[in-house]
Write an enzyme that holds these catalytic residues in place. Structure first.
Site, short mmCIF file in Angstrom:
data_model
loop_
_atom_site.label_atom_id
_atom_site.label_comp_id
_atom_site.label_asym_id
_atom_site.label_seq_id
_atom_site.Cartn_x
_atom_site.Cartn_y
_atom_site.Cartn_z
N HIS A 198 -2.56 5.41 6.33
CA HIS A 198 -1.19 5.92 6.44
C HIS A 198 -1.18 7.38 5.99
O HIS A 198 -2.05 7.80 5.22
CB HIS A 198 -0.24 5.19 5.49
CG HIS A 198 -0.16 3.72 5.64
ND1 HIS A 198 0.20 3.08 6.80
CD2 HIS A 198 -0.34 2.72 4.73
CE1 HIS A 198 0.24 1.77 6.60
NE2 HIS A 198 -0.10 1.52 5.36
N CYS A 218 0.83 -1.22 0.00
CA CYS A 218 0.00 0.00 0.00
C CYS A 218 0.85 1.26 0.00
O CYS A 218 0.61 2.20 -0.77
CB CYS A 218 -0.93 -0.02 1.20
SG CYS A 218 -0.12 -0.50 2.73
P1 NAD Z 1 -4.59 -10.90 6.62
O1 NAD Z 1 -3.88 -11.47 7.78
O2 NAD Z 1 -5.68 -9.92 6.85
O3 NAD Z 1 -5.17 -12.06 5.70
C1 NAD Z 1 -4.45 -13.24 5.38
C2 NAD Z 1 -5.43 -14.40 5.39
O4 NAD Z 1 -4.74 -15.58 4.93
C3 NAD Z 1 -5.98 -14.71 6.77
O5 NAD Z 1 -7.38 -14.83 6.67
C4 NAD Z 1 -5.32 -16.05 7.14
O6 NAD Z 1 -6.16 -16.87 7.93
C5 NAD Z 1 -5.11 -16.67 5.78
N1 NAD Z 1 -4.05 -17.68 5.73
C6 NAD Z 1 -3.20 -18.07 6.70
N2 NAD Z 1 -2.38 -19.03 6.24
C7 NAD Z 1 -2.72 -19.27 4.97
C8 NAD Z 1 -2.24 -20.14 3.96
N3 NAD Z 1 -1.23 -20.98 4.18
N4 NAD Z 1 -2.81 -20.11 2.74
C9 NAD Z 1 -3.83 -19.25 2.47
N5 NAD Z 1 -4.33 -18.40 3.40
C10 NAD Z 1 -3.77 -18.41 4.63
O7 NAD Z 1 -3.45 -10.27 5.70
P2 NAD Z 1 -3.61 -9.08 4.65
O8 NAD Z 1 -3.48 -7.80 5.38
O9 NAD Z 1 -4.79 -9.34 3.79
O10 NAD Z 1 -2.27 -9.27 3.81
C11 NAD Z 1 -2.17 -10.13 2.72
C12 NAD Z 1 -1.03 -9.64 1.84
O11 NAD Z 1 -1.34 -8.32 1.39
C13 NAD Z 1 0.33 -9.53 2.54
O12 NAD Z 1 1.33 -9.78 1.59
C14 NAD Z 1 0.38 -8.07 2.95
O13 NAD Z 1 1.68 -7.58 3.13
C15 NAD Z 1 -0.30 -7.41 1.75
N6 NAD Z 1 -0.90 -6.10 1.99
C16 NAD Z 1 -1.58 -5.82 3.14
C17 NAD Z 1 -2.12 -4.55 3.32
C18 NAD Z 1 -2.82 -4.18 4.59
O14 NAD Z 1 -2.82 -3.00 4.92
N7 NAD Z 1 -3.46 -5.07 5.27
C19 NAD Z 1 -1.99 -3.58 2.33
C20 NAD Z 1 -1.35 -3.92 1.13
C21 NAD Z 1 -0.79 -5.18 0.97
#
Ligand code: NAD
Length: 345
Positions: free
Chosen positions: A222, A142
């Site tokens: 942010h 992000c």
């Molecule tokens: P999150 O923790 O909200 O969601 C991840 C999900 O994946 C959870 O529901 C978890 O239970 C599930 N999970 C756990 N192990 C797993 C597996 N082996 N296979 C499939 N699913 C599994 O995380 P998020 O914030 O959605 O982040 C996901 C990606 O996006 C990361 O790379 C993060 O850096 C990126 N990201 C996050 C944000 C943010 O602000 N949250 C912003 C941009 C990018």
């Protein structure tokens, strides 16, 4: 061609990309995965998303909870043209080795993965064509998406000599109860520069950028404080003019009352956006100031949603289905992204 999309991981980012894919006329959501049969699995059912097991060994837990599944993540990978990996950071790289490579399935990764996981790091507005036909794309984080959105426009218009940016990062997403801080400003990382500058360089390698980052007790957004030395100089009005024409950027007016990230999110709520998402990068109009050749401004990044349109464009690039312009225009239309300009006008 209707692209069959599977989503591995149904958290903050996964559920938003699933909803966005469902709105695309040229895509179909073949399923999402869940790692546990919690309340979010109930929502996946409620949205009629086909549900697959992220961790096949958990089948008994799902049975006990009375949640039916269509199969395992491997079955989903077999049915999809492209997987979007939204699992927690660093798990995507493992999933690539054990799931996507063996089945020769294209995949999109998120910003929590290292750049080396994919053939290209991607922000559609900047380097869509580099993603066309690739097997693996990484949609950057992000913060990086927000930085690249504004810096790309400045670089095109005036050239960039040097960037120094400080990222004031939200401590946690709104639903997260185990992260913080709750009463501190944390220098994170303590050693400088932060990784955000090098991440920008994965897309704009020629840009001389240094970034600092702190984490603060907020969950909604942010905020970036950005300083840019412009190669060719510009006036404050020139810069406002460029941002006011830049796709997926909106200029918010502090004079008309939007002075904080709280009001930015209220603005998104009043747009009646799902989950109060703000896909647009919000730049404060009155903060834009050029002195000599140096530009200063503040921008807000809604961390939970800014990467969503980029992922939708990445799905079109990776499957070579449309041009950059067609994809950006269709994504903007289906997600009802605001026209660039000053808000309120
Ligand atoms: P999150 O923790 O909200 O969601 C991840 C999900 O994946 C959870 O529901 C978890 O239970 C599930 N999970 C756990 N192990 C797993 C597996 N082996 N296979 C499939 N699913 C599994 O995380 P998020 O914030 O959605 O982040 C996901 C990606 O996006 C990361 O790379 C993060 O850096 C990126 N990201 C996050 C944000 C943010 O602000 N949250 C912003 C941009 C990018």
């Amino acid at each position: 061609m209707v692209v069959r999309v599977g989503i591995n991981g149904f958290g903050t980012i996964g559920k938003r990309i699933a909803a966005a894919v469902s709105k695309q006329p040229d895509m179909t959501l073949v399923g999402i995965t869940k790692a546990s049969p919690d309340w979010k699995a109930w929502f996946a059912k409620r949205y009629n998303y086909p549900l697959f097991l992220a961790v096949p060994e958990k089948i008994e837990d799902f049975k006990k909870a009375g949640i039916e599944v269509e199969g395992t993540v491997e079955d989903l990978v077999s049915q999809a043209d492209v997987m979007v990996d939204c699992s927690p950071e660093k798990i995507g790289a493992k999933n690539k080795e054990v799931l996507y490579l063996p089945k020769n399935t294209k995949a999109i990764f998120e910003g929590g993965e290292k750049a080396s996981v994919a053939d290209v790091s991607f922000v559609s507005l900047c380097n869509y064509d580099e993603g066309v036909g690739k097997n693996y794309i990484r949609c950057v984080s992000c913060n990086t998406t927000g930085l690249v959105r504004s810096l790309y426009q400045l670089d095109q218009a005036f050239g960039i000599e040097r960037v120094i940016a400080t990222m004031v990062r939200r401590g946690a997403d709104p639903h997260e109860i185990k992260r913080g801080p709750i009463n501190a400003i944390v220098i994170d990382p303590p050693t400088l520069p932060s990784h955000h500058g090098p991440d920008v360089k994965t897309i704009m390698p020629h840009v001389n950028i240094t970034t600092f980052a702190v984490k603060v007790p907020t969950t909604i957004s942010h905020l970036h404080c950005v300083t840019v030395d412009l190669k060719n100089g510009a006036t404050t009005e020139d810069v406002i003019d460029i941002f006011a024409k830049s796709p997926r950027i909106i200029l918010l007016s502090a004079e008309k009352g939007i002075r904080s990230t709280a009001e930015v999110i209220e603005f998104a709520r009043d747009l009646e956006r799902p989950r109060n998402d703000l896909y647009e990068l919000a730049i404060w109009l009155e903060s834009i100031k050029v002195e000599n050749k140096t530009l200063y401004f503040f921008q807000a990044v809604h961390q939970e949603s800014i990467v969503v349109p980029n992922n939708i464009d990445a799905l079109r690039a990776i499957t070579s289905t449309t041009t950059k312009e067609e994809s950006i225009s269709l994504t903007n239309k289906t997600l009802e992204i605001l026209e660039p300009g000053i808000y309120p006008p």
